[in-house]
Enzyme design. Sequence first.
Site, short mmCIF file in Angstrom:
data_model
loop_
_atom_site.label_atom_id
_atom_site.label_comp_id
_atom_site.label_asym_id
_atom_site.label_seq_id
_atom_site.Cartn_x
_atom_site.Cartn_y
_atom_site.Cartn_z
N GLY A 140 20.46 -35.10 -20.18
CA GLY A 140 20.17 -36.25 -21.02
C GLY A 140 18.71 -36.35 -21.43
N GLY A 180 15.45 -37.39 -21.00
CA GLY A 180 14.58 -37.91 -19.94
C GLY A 180 13.32 -38.55 -20.48
N ARG A 181 12.92 -38.11 -21.67
CA ARG A 181 11.68 -38.65 -22.26
C ARG A 181 11.83 -38.79 -23.77
NH1 ARG A 181 7.33 -33.74 -22.76
NH2 ARG A 181 8.80 -32.06 -23.13
N GLY A 199 8.37 -38.76 -18.17
CA GLY A 199 8.83 -39.34 -19.44
C GLY A 199 7.84 -39.19 -20.58
N ARG A 203 24.38 -31.35 -29.37
CA ARG A 203 24.11 -30.01 -28.85
C ARG A 203 25.34 -29.47 -28.17
NH1 ARG A 203 18.72 -31.70 -26.70
NH2 ARG A 203 18.58 -33.74 -27.63
N ASP A 214 21.56 -27.03 -23.71
CA ASP A 214 21.13 -28.36 -24.17
C ASP A 214 20.10 -28.23 -25.30
OD1 ASP A 214 19.75 -27.30 -21.78
OD2 ASP A 214 18.34 -28.92 -22.12
N ASN A 215 19.66 -27.01 -25.56
CA ASN A 215 18.70 -26.79 -26.65
C ASN A 215 19.33 -26.02 -27.80
OD1 ASN A 215 16.69 -28.15 -25.29
ND2 ASN A 215 15.82 -26.32 -24.38
N ASP A 271 13.75 -28.09 -30.27
CA ASP A 271 12.94 -28.03 -29.03
C ASP A 271 11.99 -26.85 -29.00
OD1 ASP A 271 13.59 -30.42 -28.06
OD2 ASP A 271 14.61 -29.72 -26.25
P1 AMP Z 1 13.84 -29.15 -22.29
O1 AMP Z 1 14.26 -27.86 -21.66
O2 AMP Z 1 12.37 -29.28 -22.54
O3 AMP Z 1 14.62 -29.41 -23.52
O4 AMP Z 1 14.16 -30.32 -21.27
C1 AMP Z 1 15.21 -30.27 -20.37
C2 AMP Z 1 15.45 -31.62 -19.73
O5 AMP Z 1 14.30 -32.08 -19.04
C3 AMP Z 1 15.83 -32.73 -20.68
O6 AMP Z 1 16.78 -33.50 -20.03
C4 AMP Z 1 14.52 -33.47 -20.87
O7 AMP Z 1 14.72 -34.82 -21.26
C5 AMP Z 1 13.92 -33.37 -19.49
N1 AMP Z 1 12.46 -33.48 -19.47
C6 AMP Z 1 11.55 -32.55 -19.86
N2 AMP Z 1 10.30 -33.00 -19.67
C7 AMP Z 1 10.38 -34.26 -19.16
C8 AMP Z 1 9.44 -35.26 -18.75
N3 AMP Z 1 8.11 -35.06 -18.83
N4 AMP Z 1 9.92 -36.42 -18.28
C9 AMP Z 1 11.24 -36.64 -18.19
N5 AMP Z 1 12.17 -35.75 -18.55
C10 AMP Z 1 11.76 -34.56 -19.03
MG MG Z 2 15.72 -30.00 -24.78
#
Ligand code: AMP
Ligand code: MG
Length: 487
Positions: free
Chosen positions: A92, A94-95, A128, A185, A254-255, A264
């Site tokens: 989900g 997260g930020r 976040g 996605r 997820d990307n 992303d």
């Molecule tokens: P990503 O691979 O960058 O697309 O992120 C994978 C997961 O990590 C997703 O669920 C993002 O929302 C979460 N995420 C990445 N960086 C952060 C952060 N700094 N704070 C909270 N969630 C994060």
């Molecule tokens: Mg992502």
Amino acid sequence: MSVAPPPTVPLDDRFARELAEMALPWPAEEAPDPRLLVLNEPLATDLGFDAAWLRSPDGLRLLVGNVVPGGATPVAQAYAGHQFGGFVPRLGDGRALLLGEITDTHGQLRDLALKGSGRTPFARGGDGLAAVGPMLREYVVSQAMHALGIPTTRSLAVVATGRRVRRETILPGAVLARVASSHLRVGSFQYARATGDVDLLRRLADHAISRHHPGAAEAERPALALFEAVVAAQASLVARWMLVGFVHGVMNTDNMTISGETIDYGPCAFLDAFDPATVYSSIDTGGRYAYGNQPAAAEWNLARLAEALLPLFSDDQEQAVALAVASLDGFRRQYDAAWSAGMRAKLGLPEGLAEAVVSPLADELLALLQADRVDLTSFFRLLGGAARGDAESARNLFLDLAGFDGWLARWRAAGPDADAMERVNPVYIPRNHLVEEALAAATRGDLDPLVRLLGAVTAPYDERPGLGRYAAPAPEDFGAYRTFCGT
Ligand code: AMP
Ligand code: MG
């Protein structure tokens, strides 16, 4: 006295309404001191925004999520994902937050979302937040991809928040406003499937069909037609990445979008020396998402999408699997066709020329480029000069001169068109050393290098005087490049 409503555009909450189980209403964190770093004016206008208003204090508050237009329900989207092969049922946003959907001036429905807008219940251990550098990286690279004609999510703005973000050092924080044809996605479908709620899965598929592949609604098996449309979109997308030397870096499920847009820009980078084993991401220690593995990684992700959709393909599980396998089979064929057509264009060769001539020319060239670690982008641009009669500049990139001369003679005999080559082979890509230089300066408060880099990469085929350093490979002392994920 009545106050005029802000000149903003209406936001729909269609995802939140139709897929409430996957949409968690959540507010953005307050940004103490929002300051605009960069605004994409043409995109703002396309969306129906008044760009001057977006630059105003009220506009900036919208761009960081601190004011929400009427009708909008910001939500954190739930999704699952295979991360480096391991399944995580609940990832989900997260930020990130989906602010809602906008009907743009062409009548297209587009998501407006934020990244770096504070912790959500999906944040797990994360803070976040996002730092200025990585959000500007997404801005620059997505702008370059768009200018290269490669489907991508878009960047509307990056706003510094005035908040400090703790990474290896303390960095200035920022929020990216992102526009996408949707944020659905592969991981969205994996999430719906993992809940065991087939009705939710069906509503998600219907939502995706209506937004991206409406033709699938008329098919005998709409979910299968949706799957095939995603296979086709991703085969074409990844072929485009390969032709321009783009390494996504974190092709987790997820990307990977359902729309076929690149999403992303975390640890992404562009190839310089041509080598299929190239990996830039510091966390991709096994090379799972190496440049040359990207087609296979996409196909693997699509197999996960098929698994998630199985209950919608047929009530008979054996038949559902057989249908999925047959449709996934189309990926290689479509990828190969897209790549071959793109390579033919890069080589300037006529469409009528037999594949039996083009294919060995392409294969032999790639072997020569790899053996001599030739810069991919410079080579194809200089090869255009060779089609005009000046082969020396291209030739100078090789050590194996006899090998290159032999190849060159055969390629010339095939009748390349120099003008056509210059329309498809970029001069300016966001080279890693230039991106790093621009982000480091922006982090110190100097936006000039970023503005100049954007100027070069947003007109990538148009060679201009004075921009020589934007066309050149990294200097020797730049060293082995590493990128960092999740920053
Ligand atoms: P990503 O691979 O960058 O697309 O992120 C994978 C997961 O990590 C997703 O669920 C993002 O929302 C979460 N995420 C990445 N960086 C952060 C952060 N700094 N704070 C909270 N969630 C994060
Ligand atoms: Mg992502």
